[in-house]
Scaffold this motif. Sequence first.
Motif, mmCIF file in Angstrom:
data_model
loop_
_atom_site.group_PDB
_atom_site.id
_atom_site.type_symbol
_atom_site.label_atom_id
_atom_site.label_comp_id
_atom_site.label_asym_id
_atom_site.label_seq_id
_atom_site.Cartn_x
_atom_site.Cartn_y
_atom_site.Cartn_z
ATOM 1 N N UNK A 1 22.884 56.343 42.193
ATOM 2 C CA UNK A 1 23.375 57.114 41.111
ATOM 3 C C UNK A 1 23.002 56.421 39.730
ATOM 4 N N UNK A 2 22.566 55.173 39.865
ATOM 5 C CA UNK A 2 22.085 54.490 38.529
ATOM 6 C C UNK A 2 20.417 54.587 38.633
ATOM 7 N N UNK A 3 19.777 55.281 39.680
ATOM 8 C CA UNK A 3 18.448 55.541 39.438
ATOM 9 C C UNK A 3 17.722 54.488 40.296
ATOM 10 N N UNK A 4 18.389 53.807 41.413
ATOM 11 C CA UNK A 4 17.446 52.639 42.062
ATOM 12 C C UNK A 4 16.637 53.486 43.253
ATOM 13 N N UNK B 1 14.914 46.901 36.176
ATOM 14 C CA UNK B 1 16.224 46.645 36.932
ATOM 15 C C UNK B 1 17.157 47.463 36.605
ATOM 16 N N UNK B 2 17.985 47.962 37.741
ATOM 17 C CA UNK B 2 18.874 48.963 37.387
ATOM 18 C C UNK B 2 20.240 48.324 37.363
ATOM 19 N N UNK B 3 21.254 48.730 36.328
ATOM 20 C CA UNK B 3 22.591 48.216 36.411
ATOM 21 C C UNK B 3 23.490 49.156 37.190
ATOM 22 N N UNK B 4 24.323 48.634 38.223
ATOM 23 C CA UNK B 4 25.233 49.491 38.823
ATOM 24 C C UNK B 4 26.377 48.695 39.215
ATOM 25 N N UNK C 1 41.285 54.134 39.409
ATOM 26 C CA UNK C 1 41.765 55.157 38.441
ATOM 27 C C UNK C 1 40.613 55.261 37.385
ATOM 28 N N UNK C 2 40.195 56.431 36.869
ATOM 29 C CA UNK C 2 39.275 56.875 35.928
ATOM 30 C C UNK C 2 40.103 56.936 34.592
ATOM 31 N N UNK C 3 39.456 56.079 33.640
ATOM 32 C CA UNK C 3 40.266 56.194 32.298
ATOM 33 C C UNK C 3 38.968 56.221 31.132
ATOM 34 N N UNK C 4 39.414 56.301 30.048
ATOM 35 C CA UNK C 4 38.227 56.222 28.926
ATOM 36 C C UNK C 4 38.527 54.955 27.994
ATOM 37 N N UNK D 1 31.622 54.244 35.579
ATOM 38 C CA UNK D 1 30.998 55.477 36.252
ATOM 39 C C UNK D 1 30.796 56.411 35.359
ATOM 40 N N UNK D 2 29.586 56.919 35.087
ATOM 41 C CA UNK D 2 29.037 57.743 34.060
ATOM 42 C C UNK D 2 29.433 57.188 32.621
#
Lengths: 316, 649, 137
Positions: free
Chosen positions: A216-219, A181-184, B482-485, B463-464
């Motif tokens: 992107x999450x691999x699904x 199961x892929x988490x996205x 907005x991307x942030x850490x 995201x990543x």
Amino acid sequence: MKTYYYPGCTLPDKARDFDTSARACCELLGLELEEMERWVCCGSAFKLDHKNIMQHLAPIRNLAEVHKEGGRLMTLCVFCYNSLKRANYAFLAEPDKHEVINDFIESDYDGKVPVVHLLEMLKDEVGFEALAEKVKRPLGGLRVAPFYGCLLLRPQEEIGFEDPENPTVMEKLFEALGAEVVSYPHRLECCGSYLSLKDRDHTTSMVTRVLESAVEAGANAIVTSCPMCNFNFEFFGGELVARDTIHTFYFTELLALALGADRKLCGLEQHETDVDRLIDEALAAPATAAAGSETAGSGTSGARASGDQAPDARNG
Amino acid sequence: MTRIGVFCCWCGSNIGGVVDLDRVREEVSKMPGVVHAECYRYFCSQPGQQMIEDAIGEHKLTGVVIAACSPSMHEGTFRKAAERAGLNRFHVEIVNTREQCAWVHQEEQEAATEKAIGLIAAMVEKTRQNEPLSPGSAPVVRRALVVGAGISGVQTALDIANGGCEVILVEKEPSIGGHMAQLSETFPTLDCSQCIMTPKMVDVAQHEKIRLLTYSKVEEVTGNVGNFHVKVRRMSAHVDRDKCTSCGICIEKCPVTVTSEFDEGLAARKAIYVNSPQAVPNTPVIDAEHCLYLENGKCGICAKVCEIGAVDYEQADEILEFDVGAAVVATGFDEFDPNLKPELGYGRYENVITGLEMERLCSSSGPTMGEIEIDGKKPKDVVFIQCVGSRDETVGNEHCSRICCMSTTKQAFLVKEKIPDAAVTVFYMDIRAFGKGFEEFYDRVRKKGVVYRRGSVSEIYRKKDRLVVRAEDTLLGEPLDLETDLVVLAAGLVPRHDADDVAKLFKLSRSTDGFIKESHPKLHPVETTTNGVFLAGCSQGPKDIPDAVAQAGCAASKVLSLLESGKLTTEAQIAEVDEERCAACAMCVTACPYDARTLDEERNVAEVDEALCQGCGACVAACMNKACELKNMTTRQIGSMVSQLGDRS
Amino acid sequence: MTLRLERGTFTTTFTQRLKELSGQDLFTCYQCGKCSAGCPSASVMETPPHAVVRLAWLGQEKALRGLNTYWLCAACLTCDLRCPKGIDVSRIMEALRVMFLRPREEPDMVAPDSLPKDMLSRIPQQALVAGLRKYTK
């Protein structure tokens, strides 16, 4: 309590795969179903203007039919599920209108027919541990992205079967079936729904956002319980679909397959992508989470293992 | 021969605009026993009171009925006026023609007038039968209880003790300081919280008039203003507080690690622990839930390494009892649990943290020594989100938490100080910079480069290895991802999870937001519905440190003026027993909520403790033999009031 | 665009009707913009949902007529789910559609015969039922 199956307009035709495979699943799981003898339109989208309960006559009429037989109603399409369940809720909330509606549709409906989705039955009646034991063909090579969309879970106070911000039912289901199961992040997004009739570019961008994030999450498979999502993903999925990067399934198709149903009964016919190749590969691969063992259905851990694990300190 | 005077107040246009007071006066003049009736715009004013005093003298009145606002407003005022004219204060009664007539029947003026006449007629009848009463007095215990030792409780305790009265200061945690001890710098002046808090904590611990009881809970409160009796459970620390030298060897050697509450889950502590090196008191306690020895008899290392034998696994809880004259509830708040806003990803993403967690990260005595980092990584960019769990009906919190705007502004400032090239964005709905120096501070922080964007965040996802904040800049009308850490949630202030227990313990009410209710939001902000119990700090509602300290001082001064008075006027309108009729069945003893009723077993009659009786009438209702009466509210008086009303309807 | 606010705007029949049809008290909205932030269609809307609520609040019928916002609302209910004031924004959008659909003089927004053939052959029936009800008189 007897379970009456309400197919709705789309399942006998444009979503035959959903219908065929769901029937096969129920058969193999020993869930007895009987298709309603007479059913009418569910109203499709639930009308949101507040005033007039008369706008919900169609769904209520279906419930009144089941009431006559004394059972409950099970449905698969989330449009039907949402519309029937919400109409029922609205009906219960307005007892002073019962008489006029019942006079009009010639019934004595009391608002008490339960409306259930097959996913609810899997969760509450079959149970994922028991389900895991029935798996004959674990879905080892599938990397499944469950897609909930909008109507299966919202609004919570009226539907109330899973937390609409943090559902786990499909994750648990596919863990039990031995898939990865892929988490996205975008599993609760809107697929564009029937905006696709009018705003096709916008629908494309909404679909792309979801599919890209799943890929992107691999699904390699995205799973829904809605013919609308299914259609939008396949029709507006662009290159991702054209190149077989990601395949769209109804959850019942993969469930039937895992339970060992005859391949012909698993649907798998109306697809835009080459699902046969994917499935052959998937079945050849070893199961990911041990299907049939006690670890299956062990909460959301599988879904979060890909990086979303809460820090332990928080749980203390 | 009774001679009653009736005074009908207009209350400006409040009553006069609805009730036909001329007609009321006319009707009232005909009532038996009434020798004088008059109307005036404001009887509560100085000339109004003078009119009443004059009429008492001139008409030789034996009773006064005033038709005006609620007795809770001016009963005292009018009774004092009557006393000045030589009339016993218990011959003065109030009819509430404002709330009960004019306000509720604004649209039905005639009916309101009739109702006013009826109510006055009933009260005239009652007043004719009133007896003169004189209140007694009771001694006051010159000692106060303060519950909770955060900044509010500490300040209250110090102020009371410095005023010369003894204080019992009870704190549930092993050390004092509350939330303030967890903070880094404080807005808007950026004083270090530790630097301004720790000296006060030490003062409290060393003050000769303060008995500090940490790791303790108030379990029972009985009695009444001036003379409460409290039971405090001092939980076993499993460490002999007198022997322990706080050398810390036991902590060092303890093999069990547990998530630290003080560090908001960002660090670990041992099963035998002190909150922080600055803790007061600095004696460790054993957390019985996690100690291996107390769990299953294994380990025992701390006892072995303690050279003076201060570790005592057999130590039991202690129950201590005190008499106190007054109590101050300073039990503080809880931070809102952002798990209730699942879309914000708290609990799912380790780099989504709360404001208090951020305080620990910024604190130079915190788990990272003041470095802002998660898992050893410094964020490049930081997003703050305001109003998490505040002003949010979906989680049942309608209130504004009052401190988050400024604590976020301060934290944004600290990020800019510690990581100068970080992009810092604050999502807000309104900036409430109401306090002294707040607006100036907000200005300063914007000038430092912190970007404020007006809009609330819908969702946070990963995201990543970064987070994406999905929001809307409502001033531009543009959605943005907005991307942030690092995301810091300004989680609001909510009532403590045990606010209900505290309220029950002291018989207090709670307001709709769940905080403990003051007796009047403007005029009695630190008093409660229970006489002799006061509030300080966030137990009453969200407050910043200056407000909490100010309220603590206010509560302390109220306590001192109560305790210093030495004696207390007791209720005069209390229950009495007709001993002829009393069968000593003890129903009244059970019914009394103030422990004022007892049985005299020898004489076989029930008695009333005049100092404790509050005149509520519960015993009168409970008595089967009609042996109980409430002074000036006798069954006969009530009967004649009812028949007056009956005759008129 | 200059908005004219005149006396009585807040209680126009338009605003009252919108309140009735939607069953929502839009006056409790404090314009936090959470609905717009989570709206999957906000990027293509001429006016974001929270601003539509604002215009409705101010009784700006004219400014609202002709906006694409409520037609782009797919009723996914994300806004309802997250609104901190518990307002069902989707119901306000539906009410606006109801109010503006019938008086429209332009041609229908979707003509079934103009849909691409390949799409028509595969699109679920439910989309046609729901969509034609939404977009056509």
